[in-house]
Design a protein around this motif. Structure first.
Motif, mmCIF file in Angstrom:
data_model
loop_
_atom_site.group_PDB
_atom_site.id
_atom_site.type_symbol
_atom_site.label_atom_id
_atom_site.label_comp_id
_atom_site.label_asym_id
_atom_site.label_seq_id
_atom_site.Cartn_x
_atom_site.Cartn_y
_atom_site.Cartn_z
ATOM 1 N N GLY A 1 27.263 20.309 76.297
ATOM 2 C CA GLY A 1 25.995 21.028 76.214
ATOM 3 C C GLY A 1 25.978 22.078 75.118
ATOM 4 N N GLN A 2 26.848 21.935 74.128
ATOM 5 C CA GLN A 2 26.936 22.913 73.042
ATOM 6 C C GLN A 2 26.271 22.356 71.786
ATOM 7 O OE1 GLN A 2 28.444 26.007 73.375
ATOM 8 N NE2 GLN A 2 28.473 25.421 75.529
ATOM 9 N N TYR A 3 25.607 23.250 71.060
ATOM 10 C CA TYR A 3 25.023 22.883 69.778
ATOM 11 C C TYR A 3 26.105 22.918 68.703
ATOM 12 C CZ TYR A 3 20.389 23.255 71.806
ATOM 13 O OH TYR A 3 19.281 23.051 72.567
ATOM 14 N N PRO A 4 25.886 22.272 67.564
ATOM 15 C CA PRO A 4 26.890 22.310 66.497
ATOM 16 C C PRO A 4 27.082 23.729 65.963
ATOM 17 C CG PRO A 4 25.044 20.881 65.895
ATOM 18 C CD PRO A 4 24.751 21.441 67.226
ATOM 19 N N THR A 5 28.251 23.994 65.397
ATOM 20 C CA THR A 5 28.556 25.341 64.924
ATOM 21 C C THR A 5 27.695 25.740 63.738
ATOM 22 O OG1 THR A 5 30.315 24.430 63.558
ATOM 23 C CG2 THR A 5 30.937 25.274 65.713
ATOM 24 N N TRP A 6 27.240 24.760 62.945
ATOM 25 C CA TRP A 6 26.444 25.086 61.769
ATOM 26 C C TRP A 6 25.004 25.435 62.125
ATOM 27 C CZ3 TRP A 6 22.419 21.795 61.704
ATOM 28 C CH2 TRP A 6 22.595 20.537 62.241
ATOM 29 N N MET A 7 24.575 25.151 63.341
ATOM 30 C CA MET A 7 23.188 25.378 63.723
ATOM 31 C C MET A 7 22.957 26.857 64.065
ATOM 32 S SD MET A 7 20.862 23.479 66.588
ATOM 33 C CE MET A 7 20.843 21.945 65.723
ATOM 34 N N SER A 8 21.870 27.410 63.541
ATOM 35 C CA SER A 8 21.554 28.808 63.815
ATOM 36 C C SER A 8 20.968 28.949 65.218
ATOM 37 C CB SER A 8 20.561 29.337 62.782
ATOM 38 O OG SER A 8 19.303 28.712 62.949
ATOM 39 N N GLN A 9 20.995 30.171 65.732
ATOM 40 C CA GLN A 9 20.467 30.433 67.066
ATOM 41 C C GLN A 9 18.969 30.134 67.139
ATOM 42 O OE1 GLN A 9 22.254 31.271 69.789
ATOM 43 N NE2 GLN A 9 24.035 30.949 68.479
ATOM 44 N N ARG A 10 18.276 30.385 66.056
ATOM 45 C CA ARG A 10 16.826 30.142 66.034
ATOM 46 C C ARG A 10 16.537 28.643 66.173
ATOM 47 N NH1 ARG A 10 13.669 33.128 61.439
ATOM 48 N NH2 ARG A 10 14.323 34.840 62.746
ATOM 49 N N GLN A 11 17.311 27.817 65.460
ATOM 50 C CA GLN A 11 17.119 26.365 65.565
ATOM 51 C C GLN A 11 17.453 25.869 66.966
ATOM 52 O OE1 GLN A 11 19.740 25.273 62.317
ATOM 53 N NE2 GLN A 11 18.034 24.252 61.291
ATOM 54 N N ALA A 12 18.529 26.406 67.544
ATOM 55 C CA ALA A 12 18.938 25.987 68.884
ATOM 56 C C ALA A 12 17.852 26.344 69.901
ATOM 57 C CB ALA A 12 20.259 26.652 69.266
ATOM 58 N N LYS A 13 17.290 27.534 69.768
ATOM 59 C CA LYS A 13 16.236 27.975 70.689
ATOM 60 C C LYS A 13 15.003 27.080 70.556
ATOM 61 C CE LYS A 13 13.923 32.210 72.094
ATOM 62 N NZ LYS A 13 13.687 33.618 71.771
ATOM 63 N N LYS A 14 14.688 26.691 69.329
ATOM 64 C CA LYS A 14 13.538 25.819 69.087
ATOM 65 C C LYS A 14 13.747 24.456 69.746
ATOM 66 C CE LYS A 14 10.652 24.486 65.177
ATOM 67 N NZ LYS A 14 10.532 24.499 63.708
ATOM 68 N N LEU A 15 14.948 23.880 69.573
ATOM 69 C CA LEU A 15 15.245 22.583 70.189
ATOM 70 C C LEU A 15 15.241 22.674 71.711
ATOM 71 C CD1 LEU A 15 18.032 21.158 67.883
ATOM 72 C CD2 LEU A 15 15.710 20.318 68.154
ATOM 73 N N LYS A 16 15.742 23.793 72.238
ATOM 74 C CA LYS A 16 15.758 23.974 73.684
ATOM 75 C C LYS A 16 14.328 24.043 74.214
ATOM 76 C CE LYS A 16 17.481 26.907 77.359
ATOM 77 N NZ LYS A 16 18.121 28.176 77.708
#
Length: 129
Positions: free
Chosen positions: A93-108
């Motif tokens: 359930g982890q996002y890739p290390t290169w992904m920013s928090q903003r992108q992760a929040k958007k995908l979530k």
């Protein structure tokens, strides 16, 4: 950019250097081509122009690697195959290390709206009349 006095001077000096070295370079190339036409060329003549590696040496290296039983590089990148392509989440359930928090929040956010059936029960901010 590149409009400072220093960069203009550097460009000017590079142009002067090219003009100075052009006749020598042209003579070397003509000499190499002249030798190439007759087939009487030695590696020492071309060595100062280019790095020369015999073809047999390269082929031997490749064959040795294949014979040893090591993995042969097929030109594909090493990628984590256990990662979902749509959500970018791995098995933990982890996002890739290169992904920013903003992108992760958007995908979530996209993922959560899909789970709720596309209905977003969010209160709108602002004045309610």
């Amino acid at each position: 950019m590149a409009k400072s006095l220093r960069s203009k001077w550097k460009r000017k000096m590079r142009a002067v250097k090219r003009a100075k070295n052009a006749p020598k370079e042209l003579a070397r190339l003509k000499q190499a081509l002249a030798h190439g036409g007759t087939g009487e060329i030695s590696m020492n003549d071309i060595q100062d122009i280019a790095t020369v590696v015999p073809a047999g040496k390269i082929k031997e290296k490749k064959v040795d690697v294949d014979m040893e039983g090591e993995e042969v590089d097929d030109g594909k990148m090493d990628m984590d195959s256990k990662r979902s392509k749509t959500t970018q989440l791995d098995e933990h359930g982890q996002y890739p290390t290169w992904m920013s928090q903003r992108q992760a929040k958007k995908l979530k956010g996209k993922r959560m709206t899909k789970k709720s059936g596309g209905k977003a029960n969010k209160k709108k901010k602002g004045i309610a009349w």
